[in-house]
Design an enzyme around this catalytic site. Structure first.
Site, PDB file in Angstrom:
ATOM      1  CB  CYS A   1      -0.091  13.489  41.168  1.00 34.13           C
ATOM      2  SG  CYS A   1      -0.278  12.732  42.771  1.00 34.13           S
TER       3      CYS A   1
ATOM      4  CG  HIS B   1       2.724  17.002  43.057  1.00 35.22           C
ATOM      5  ND1 HIS B   1       1.683  17.460  42.280  1.00 35.22           N
ATOM      6  CD2 HIS B   1       2.208  16.057  43.862  1.00 35.22           C
ATOM      7  CE1 HIS B   1       0.571  16.828  42.616  1.00 35.22           C
ATOM      8  NE2 HIS B   1       0.870  15.965  43.571  1.00 35.22           N
TER       9      HIS B   1
ATOM     10  CD  GLU C   1       3.534  20.141  40.488  1.00 35.40           C
ATOM     11  OE1 GLU C   1       4.167  19.251  39.872  1.00 35.40           O
ATOM     12  OE2 GLU C   1       2.442  19.922  41.070  1.00 35.40           O
TER      13      GLU C   1
HETATM   14  N1  GLN Z   1      -6.034  11.595  44.058  1.00 37.69           N
HETATM   15  C1  GLN Z   1      -4.827  10.927  43.764  1.00 37.69           C
HETATM   16  C2  GLN Z   1      -4.213  10.267  44.977  1.00 37.69           C
HETATM   17  O1  GLN Z   1      -4.572  10.565  46.079  1.00 37.69           O
HETATM   18  C3  GLN Z   1      -3.830  11.881  43.135  1.00 37.69           C
HETATM   19  C4  GLN Z   1      -3.358  12.927  44.077  1.00 37.69           C
HETATM   20  C5  GLN Z   1      -2.720  14.093  43.370  1.00 37.69           C
HETATM   21  O2  GLN Z   1      -2.861  14.270  42.171  1.00 37.69           O
HETATM   22  N2  GLN Z   1      -2.042  14.927  44.120  1.00 37.69           N
HETATM   23  O3  GLN Z   1      -3.369   9.419  44.843  1.00 37.69           O
END
Ligand code: GLN
Length: 561
Positions: free
Chosen positions: A402, A536, A538
């Site tokens: 992310c 994600h 995970e």
């Molecule tokens: N802050 C970034 C976004 O909103 C990444 C979000 C995250 O890592 N969950 O896209």
């Protein structure tokens, strides 16, 4: 036509409540109870109740509350939901999670749409009734024979009283279908060196004051509980000695189900619910698969070390590991699959910003691989960029998750494509090169101050490019992964696209319509394992189903010279 004679299935419920203090592993205990009932051949699901007023866990700071666990349907929940999914090996839905806030919202919405038909809506019984409604809906949806319901907090707190009342009402309605487990703490004060049961006895009293009588008491303590203490707790709670279960600290949380079986907790609980052990094929297979996993974690040969570069420090390592609990577990599962144990080191992103930067970067060679996980906001960003540049140049296996993926793109834009000041508009809205930009659907939401549950959330499918590293690692052409973000790689269809591609920074996974970037990777000729994912991974890693990306990272780490 045949008349439908199917009668409504009997569903059983086990409420797990906490005594003395929180943080003693009530979630793991509840998950393990679910697991041993699966071993006994039952269809088991779980519900988690958090007593806070936040409508979901999405707006809470992870340093305070730990990781936000996102469900397939996009609901942002407590990390315990991750334990349930991992132990029970099933995906849960939003009906399996509630808070004081979400329940009140349900009641208020219903009142606003005249759902109470003009009646006075009262805290009791309408709020507990809404709780019961949701618990039963969840059980129906999951078609669970037994649902384990964990009530957050400890008994005697003002906050969870309405949830306890719901449990009491369910017990009154059908006593044979509801059981209560009190998970309590047995302190061993250093000055005495003796295990004390008084706080637990008091917790039992408090629970009884709310009209609930425990069927089983699980005593959490560093060591095993002796018969004397067992007897004391039993006497004061009107239970038999055998209903008091000792749950000492074990070397791994995944050992707890077998420990409970050795205490016959499965049989005891089934009896309380007027059920019998089935010892059917499904249960036996489930237990075998679980034990195969547990054994693998114990028989690892060799070790790989992985660095996780985060920023959630300040309150100690404990909190940090809580904020990334799914990442940690995902690494363990993949390690077990490959027969190695994974040593995790927490590196503070800010350590790669100041005067020690050079020295600290060199230390990255000590690791088989580096993860830059998800995050929000600007702190530690420069440190993360420095780390990513270093692992890219030095061919250290890398997984960016992310925000980590977004920073990998920014780093490449700045240092390879020479796009000066390239950034994410999350950190610098005025950058000349917004290689990471806000998703178009998100702009309006932020303008309106709509922050709750409004990110791009939950499972979406992605297609993987033939020949890519991602495709090799996943061994399939299409995947489904869980998301939680507002920003995205902003290269598809604009002048940046060709620049990135030409220098070997490929988009290897996109949304099925090809519009959103889901995975980026460095050309396999340039780097052995450099992957960034917008989602994600995970959140979907399971003991019985390790995640290919973490397995891929650890494999690359093992092969690193
Ligand atoms: N802050 C970034 C976004 O909103 C990444 C979000 C995250 O890592 N969950 O896209």
């Amino acid at each position: 036509m045949k008349k439908k004679t199917q009668k409504k299935k009997t569903r059983k419920y086990i409420f797990v409540v906490g005594g003395v203090m929180s943080g003693v592993g009530k979630g793991i205990t509840a998950s393990s109870i679910g697991k041993i009932l699966q071993f006994a051949g039952y269809e088991v699901s779980a519900v988690k109740i958090d007593p806070y007023v936040n409508v979901d866990a999405g707006t809470m700071n992870p340093t305070e509350h730990g990781e936000t666990f996102v469900l397939e349907d996009g609901y942002e929940t407590d990390q315990d939901m991750g334990n349930y999914e991992r132990f029970l090996n099933r995906s849960l839905t939003r009906d399996s999670y509630m808070t004081t806030g979400s329940i009140y919202q349900t009641v208020i919405n219903r009142e606003r749409s005249l759902g109470y038909g003009g009646k006075t809506v009262s805290v009791v019984p309408h709020v507990p009734l809404a709780v019961i409604d949701q618990i039963q809906r969840s059980a129906d949806k999951e078609d669970a024979e037994i649902t384990v319901v964990e009530i957050g907090g400890t008994v005697g707190e003002y906050e969870n009283i309405l949830f306890l009342e719901a449990a009491r009402m369910m017990k009154r309605q059908s006593p044979q279908d509801v059981a209560f487990v009190l998970v309590s703490y047995l302190p061993v004060p250093g000055t005495l060196g003796e295990m004390k049961t008084k706080p637990t006895q008091q917790a039992v009293r408090t629970l009884q004051e709310s009209g609930i009588f425990p069927d089983i008491i699980v005593g959490r303590s560093p060591g095993i509980m002796d018969d004397r203490r067992r007897g004391k707790i039993a006497t004061s709670s009107m239970l038999h000695d055998e209903d008091i279960i000792s749950a000492p600290n074990l070397s791994s949380i995944y050992d707890l189900p077998e420990h409970f079986v050795s205490e016959n907790l499965d049989q005891k609980l089934l009896r309380k619910l007027s059920l019998k052990s089935r010892s059917n094929q499904k249960g036996i297979k489930n237990r075998q698969a679980w034990n195969r996993f547990v054994n693998k974690t114990k028989k690892s040969q060799g070790e790989v070390s992985i660095a996780i570069v985060g920023k959630y420090f300040g309150t100690g390592d404990f909190v940090l590991s809580d904020a990334y609990v799914s990442v940690i577990e995902a690494l363990k599962f993949s390690g077990a699959e490959l027969g190695v144990s994974v040593k995790i080191d927490w590196l503070q992103a800010q350590d790669f910003e100041g005067t020690e930067k050079k020295k600290n970067l060199k230390r990255l060679h000590n690791y088989g691989g580096v993860i830059v996980p998800g995050g929000f906001g600007s702190s530690g960003i420069d440190g993360k960029l420095a780390v990513i540049e270093y692992v890219r140049m030095n061919k250290i296996p890398f997984l960016g998750i992310c925000l980590g993926m977004q920073m990998a793109s920014v780093e490449f834009a700045r240092n390879v494509l020479k796009l000066k000041g390239a950034h994410t508009t999350e950190v610098n809205p005025d950058t000349d090169h917004p290689v990471i930009d806000i998703l178009s659907e998100q702009k309006e939401k932020l303008k309106q101050g709509d922050y709750g549950g409004s990110m791009r959330l939950g499972s979406y499918t992605a297609n993987l490019k033939p020949g890519s590293l991602a495709r090799k690692v996943y061994k399939k052409a299409a995947i489904s992964e869980r998301h939680r973000h507002r920003y995205e790689l902003n290269t598809i269809g604009n002048e940046y696209q060709k620049m990135f591609e030409e220098k070997g920074f490929h988009v290897s996974g996109t949304s099925p319509d090809g519009v959103l970037t889901e995975i980026v990777e460095l050309d396999q000729k340039l780097h052995p394992f450099f992957v960034g994912v917008q989602f994600h991974p995970e959140l979907q890693a399971r003991p019985l189903d390790p995640h290919p990306l973490f397995t891929g990272l650890i494999k690359a780490a093992k092969n690193k010279k």
